[in-house]
Enzyme design. Sequence first.
Site, PDB file in Angstrom:
ATOM      1  N   MET A  30      -4.539  -5.732   3.333  1.00 40.15           N
ATOM      2  CA  MET A  30      -5.559  -6.172   2.378  1.00 40.15           C
ATOM      3  C   MET A  30      -5.692  -7.693   2.417  1.00 40.15           C
ATOM      4  O   MET A  30      -6.289  -8.289   1.524  1.00 40.15           O
ATOM      5  CB  MET A  30      -5.214  -5.690   0.975  1.00 40.15           C
ATOM      6  CG  MET A  30      -5.140  -4.158   0.888  1.00 40.15           C
ATOM      7  SD  MET A  30      -5.623  -3.487  -0.701  1.00 40.15           S
ATOM      8  CE  MET A  30      -4.401  -4.271  -1.754  1.00 40.15           C
ATOM      9  N   GLY A  31      -5.158  -8.328   3.482  1.00 43.59           N
ATOM     10  CA  GLY A  31      -5.314  -9.757   3.636  1.00 43.59           C
ATOM     11  C   GLY A  31      -4.368 -10.567   2.756  1.00 43.59           C
ATOM     12  O   GLY A  31      -3.401 -10.044   2.230  1.00 43.59           O
ATOM     13  N   HIS A  37       3.491  -9.614   6.645  1.00 46.90           N
ATOM     14  CA  HIS A  37       2.421  -9.157   7.551  1.00 46.90           C
ATOM     15  C   HIS A  37       2.629  -9.719   8.963  1.00 46.90           C
ATOM     16  O   HIS A  37       2.389  -9.028   9.952  1.00 46.90           O
ATOM     17  CB  HIS A  37       1.055  -9.629   7.041  1.00 46.90           C
ATOM     18  CG  HIS A  37       0.698  -9.133   5.687  1.00 46.90           C
ATOM     19  ND1 HIS A  37       0.696  -9.936   4.570  1.00 46.90           N
ATOM     20  CD2 HIS A  37       0.318  -7.909   5.245  1.00 46.90           C
ATOM     21  CE1 HIS A  37       0.321  -9.236   3.516  1.00 46.90           C
ATOM     22  NE2 HIS A  37       0.094  -7.996   3.891  1.00 46.90           N
ATOM     23  N   ASP A 150       6.482  -1.278   0.744  1.00 46.01           N
ATOM     24  CA  ASP A 150       5.713  -0.165   0.188  1.00 46.01           C
ATOM     25  C   ASP A 150       6.275   1.137   0.752  1.00 46.01           C
ATOM     26  O   ASP A 150       5.604   1.851   1.500  1.00 46.01           O
ATOM     27  CB  ASP A 150       4.233  -0.328   0.527  1.00 46.01           C
ATOM     28  CG  ASP A 150       3.662  -1.619  -0.052  1.00 46.01           C
ATOM     29  OD1 ASP A 150       3.746  -1.806  -1.272  1.00 46.01           O
ATOM     30  OD2 ASP A 150       3.160  -2.450   0.727  1.00 46.01           O
ATOM     31  N   VAL A 176      10.279  -8.244   4.423  1.00 45.63           N
ATOM     32  CA  VAL A 176      10.623  -9.650   4.669  1.00 45.63           C
ATOM     33  C   VAL A 176      10.794 -10.335   3.316  1.00 45.63           C
ATOM     34  O   VAL A 176      10.031 -10.073   2.382  1.00 45.63           O
ATOM     35  CB  VAL A 176       9.534 -10.349   5.509  1.00 45.63           C
ATOM     36  CG1 VAL A 176       9.837 -11.826   5.698  1.00 45.63           C
ATOM     37  CG2 VAL A 176       9.399  -9.650   6.862  1.00 45.63           C
ATOM     38  N   ARG A 187       0.947 -10.730  -4.137  1.00 39.50           N
ATOM     39  CA  ARG A 187       0.850 -10.905  -5.593  1.00 39.50           C
ATOM     40  C   ARG A 187       1.837 -11.938  -6.127  1.00 39.50           C
ATOM     41  O   ARG A 187       1.757 -12.296  -7.310  1.00 39.50           O
ATOM     42  CB  ARG A 187       1.047  -9.562  -6.305  1.00 39.50           C
ATOM     43  CG  ARG A 187      -0.120  -8.590  -6.103  1.00 39.50           C
ATOM     44  CD  ARG A 187       0.029  -7.334  -6.944  1.00 39.50           C
ATOM     45  NE  ARG A 187      -1.168  -6.497  -6.906  1.00 39.50           N
ATOM     46  CZ  ARG A 187      -1.339  -5.426  -6.122  1.00 39.50           C
ATOM     47  NH1 ARG A 187      -0.378  -5.051  -5.298  1.00 39.50           N
ATOM     48  NH2 ARG A 187      -2.455  -4.723  -6.176  1.00 39.50           N
TER      49      ARG A 187
END
Lengths: 294, 294
Positions: A30-31, A37, A150, A176, A187
Amino acid sequence: MIICRTINDLKQQLRELRKEGKSVGFVPTMGYLHEGHASLMREAKANNDIAVLSIFVNPMQFGPTEDLDRYPRDEERDTALAEQCGIDIVFLPTVQEMYPHKPLTSVMVSSITTRLCGASRPGHFDGVGLVVSKLFHLVQPDRAYFGMKDAQQVAVIEQLVQDLNFDLEIVPCPTVREPDGLALSSRNVYLSAEQRAQAVVLSQSLTLAEEWIREPGMTARRLLDRVKDHIKGAKDAVIDYVELLKFPSLEEIAATERTDQLNGSVILAMAVKFGTTRLIDNSLYQPTGGVSHV
Amino acid sequence: MIICRTINDLKQQLRELRKEGKSVGFVPTMGYLHEGHASLMREAKANNDIAVLSIFVNPMQFGPTEDLDRYPRDEERDTALAEQCGIDIVFLPTVQEMYPHKPLTSVMVSSITTRLCGASRPGHFDGVGLVVSKLFHLVQPDRAYFGMKDAQQVAVIEQLVQDLNFDLEIVPCPTVREPDGLALSSRNVYLSAEQRAQAVVLSQSLTLAEEWIREPGMTARRLLDRVKDHIKGAKDAVIDYVELLKFPSLEEIAATERTDQLNGSVILAMAVKFGTTRLIDNSLYQPTGGVSHV
């Protein structure tokens, strides 16, 4: 690095590469990319000829009272990081491109989605199942990379792939963390300095639990109480859930069950709010030995 | 012609062919093949390098009181007909091969599935959505062929493909009929000689309706009444449903609406029981002109 904003453009780029027999690694996000990432992107590039990143804040996986509108975005920084990590194609569709009409089709995974974030965020995993199915069909990767932060999402997607015979491999990658242990999350930027300092209790409790879970005579209830007590030591922490479950089935473990005698993998998973910011973290344990999922 | 009974065997066969860049046409069936299936197989072979047929009586799309156990099977005749039609690969899996565990994932299309057979056969289209998703992932066809006798199935699968971005084309093919008009169906073998003779009322009423629907001042209710009256002329016919809907959305048409002024495609669809045998048939009309769906 090629940036595709339309499905047609993406398909055309991939068609050419696939004709040449190239393998494709895919990282759906989701960027607002961070080092978590980046580790997925590097893994995708290292193990495939071509690495594809998607950046799409999927409205279908947000509840009506959740943070869709304020979800952080930074396309320029994201694409720069993607390029550094060796990404070949970035797919950056609009909501209109992904959902030209209200979809009538739903893709739902039962049982695994009833607990943890599935219970706190009704409909969340239906939105994930839908968008992941769409993205898998658009990219047709050989391997898709997901972060174990997740963990429930990983379990849901692995079940989806198995049940529907998607022709690809799900590669779960380790969470990480910041130097103090806080799991990286887009977030985290919402946290005040004080909340940020307190947020370390999540990963701390997971590390402490690694010892506690093996203590002779320890039960699930006592373990969870200790973990909750540790988290409550942070004055702004409000616990959403702390649960100990089998992994990847996410089946219940009875409160009275002895954790030092548990066979197979178990997950200790938590969601904790600091103000309006909800953080999640988890760890997998094999109390009686065995090999970890990741 | 190659017969594959396992997923691994099928995947290996297809992998080789795909490397050579061959296009794949796919005909998913439940077997007991008739001339309707043959027309799909010939179409698949004529328009693709490779034609793949699957024969799988999918238990998930049968209700608990339906005819799963007595559904007719004839593997030898089916494979002979497939070969005649130019099929290259037949996929003939067992239930265990397709469902090694109870699937936790469901694929559901809303709205389109609430009427017609979706109403009479609760869960039927969920089973169809699941098995079609699995088969599409296993075969990865360029084109998939479906008969318009199951018009609602075509509408459901087209919606599924669109919503989930499956990378393939759905090709609906015209219903094949006996000389007297009866739509071919594997279930026709259940009919007694007397029932078989009466069953012609379905297609007869569809042909008559072609004229009736354009009669100046005709309404949906009056049209449906006439069609039902015609069907009831067969003494053993028990009507399950007769409905006039927009196609492919399957949206309602008000009883008082004038059919001679309807724009776009409409479908007249019926399910009629003769004893324990349930037959379906349908026809598409463009009362004010326009091009047919098939």
